[in-house]
Write a protein that holds these residues in place. Structure first.
Motif, PDB file in Angstrom:
ATOM      1  N   SER A  21      21.269  11.159 -15.122  1.00 33.33           N
ATOM      2  CA  SER A  21      21.474   9.715 -15.277  1.00 33.33           C
ATOM      3  C   SER A  21      21.080   9.246 -16.677  1.00 33.33           C
ATOM      4  CB  SER A  21      20.668   8.957 -14.217  1.00 33.33           C
ATOM      5  OG  SER A  21      21.166   9.219 -12.929  1.00 33.33           O
ATOM      6  N   ASP A  93      20.176   8.083  -9.512  1.00 31.25           N
ATOM      7  CA  ASP A  93      21.071   9.162  -9.088  1.00 31.25           C
ATOM      8  C   ASP A  93      22.531   8.893  -9.429  1.00 31.25           C
ATOM      9  OD1 ASP A  93      21.261   7.089  -7.303  1.00 31.25           O
ATOM     10  OD2 ASP A  93      21.023   8.309  -5.499  1.00 31.25           O
ATOM     11  N   ASP A  94      22.805   7.779 -10.088  1.00 31.88           N
ATOM     12  CA  ASP A  94      24.173   7.434 -10.447  1.00 31.88           C
ATOM     13  C   ASP A  94      24.450   7.750 -11.916  1.00 31.88           C
ATOM     14  OD1 ASP A  94      24.658   6.543  -7.867  1.00 31.88           O
ATOM     15  OD2 ASP A  94      24.048   4.489  -8.326  1.00 31.88           O
ATOM     16  N   TYR A 120      34.545   1.790  -9.717  1.00 33.48           N
ATOM     17  CA  TYR A 120      33.730   2.997  -9.870  1.00 33.48           C
ATOM     18  C   TYR A 120      34.200   4.055  -8.885  1.00 33.48           C
ATOM     19  CZ  TYR A 120      31.235   1.048  -5.811  1.00 33.48           C
ATOM     20  OH  TYR A 120      30.931   0.530  -4.588  1.00 33.48           O
ATOM     21  N   LEU A 154      25.702  -0.456 -10.061  1.00 35.40           N
ATOM     22  CA  LEU A 154      25.740   0.402 -11.237  1.00 35.40           C
ATOM     23  C   LEU A 154      26.767  -0.048 -12.265  1.00 35.40           C
ATOM     24  CD1 LEU A 154      27.597   3.747 -10.350  1.00 35.40           C
ATOM     25  CD2 LEU A 154      27.750   1.633  -8.999  1.00 35.40           C
ATOM     26  N   TYR A 201      29.293   6.671  -8.490  1.00 29.65           N
ATOM     27  CA  TYR A 201      28.286   6.386  -7.469  1.00 29.65           C
ATOM     28  C   TYR A 201      28.072   7.627  -6.609  1.00 29.65           C
ATOM     29  CZ  TYR A 201      26.069   4.418  -3.318  1.00 29.65           C
ATOM     30  OH  TYR A 201      25.219   4.176  -2.271  1.00 29.65           O
ATOM     31  N   ARG A 202      26.820   8.059  -6.510  1.00 29.06           N
ATOM     32  CA  ARG A 202      26.503   9.277  -5.768  1.00 29.06           C
ATOM     33  C   ARG A 202      26.223   8.953  -4.302  1.00 29.06           C
ATOM     34  NH1 ARG A 202      24.830  14.084  -8.208  1.00 29.06           N
ATOM     35  NH2 ARG A 202      24.208  12.893 -10.058  1.00 29.06           N
TER      36      ARG A 202
END
Length: 259
Positions: A21, A93-94, A120, A154, A201-202
């Motif tokens: 990240s 985490d993104d 996204y 995000l 995006y995770r």
């Protein structure tokens, strides 16, 4: 000179993803940014992993919580410390695409808007593309956002010079939705969306976005606790939310290879 953009990243036991990240911020084509990392009392190797970044880059800063306080308090601490003309958010985490800030800040200045967001894409825990994209609406009013959260946190950016520093209520979940509601309400104008995908995006196992019942419960708290609605109004708002989320918003999640 480019306007300074503050990037706010809360962290809690983020050793698996935080380096990636941070590197997605370092790789931005737009260079005038500061990254504020807020450690929410991590017990893993997060702090050890970020130490080389702190020693190498003067525009990466660390704030620490002495107890685990949640994302709202962590983000608000970052907002209070922000020096930027714009405030943006990136969870630990993104990931951002390299042109994210350059494209988005240019868009905001060209369109003279105080709040923006973008489309996204989704990746799995290992960073593998899930071949899905969340398409951003062209324009997003307060009343539309009240029905369902259409802003991927995000991707969101707001103009501090025009709006001041806007923080979120202290809810453990969905506080980002409340923040964007407050931002758009203060702006008095719709947020503008960009169709271009600027971030990843995770999706993680057990996350709220992958658990529909948990999602519904916490969204109800947004209406009752976050916005102060009566139980009756919160219940009615949830019915509106369910209709909007499953019959309108869901259509914005499309295959990335869709022609």
């Amino acid at each position: 000179m480019e306007s300074l953009v503050t990037v706010i990243t809360p962290m809690h036991d983020s050793e698996a993803y935080i380096s990636e990240s941070i590197n997605s911020v370092l790789n931005q084509s737009y260079k005038n940014w500061e990254l504020i990392l807020i450690d929410d009392y991590s017990q893993d190797k997060t702090l050890k992993i970020i130490q080389p970044f702190l020693e190498t880059y003067s525009n990466i800063k660390l704030l620490k919580n002495t107890v685990n306080s949640g994302a709202a308090i962590s983000r608000n601490k970052g907002i209070e410390a922000a020096q930027g003309d714009y405030i943006s958010f990136l969870d630990a985490d993104d990931l951002w695409k390299p042109n994210k800030l350059e494209v988005q800040i240019h868009f905001m200045k060209t369109e003279n808007c105080a709040v923006s967001f973008s489309s996204y894409e989704f990746i799995d825990e290992n960073g593998k593309p899930l071949d899905k994209i969340a398409q951003a609406l062209n324009s997003l009013s307060y009343s539309k956002l009240l029905k369902s959260n259409y802003i991927g946190n995000l991707t969101g950016v707001y103009d501090v010079k025009r709006l001041g520093k806007v923080t979120s209520p202290n809810l453990r979940k969905r506080q980002d939705w409340l923040l964007w509601l407050a931002v758009i309400k203060k702006s008095g104008k719709p947020a503008l969306g960009m169709s271009e995908s600027l971030a990843f995006y995770r999706v993680r196992k057990g996350s709220m976005s992958s658990n529909k019942m948990t999602l519904i419960k916490h969204n109800y708290w947004v209406y009752q606790k976050g916005l102060g609605f009566s139980k009756g109004k919160a219940f009615y708002s949830m019915l509106v939310f369910l209709k909007e989320h499953f019959f309108v918003k869901s259509k914005l999640i499309q295959p990335t290879n869709k022609s």
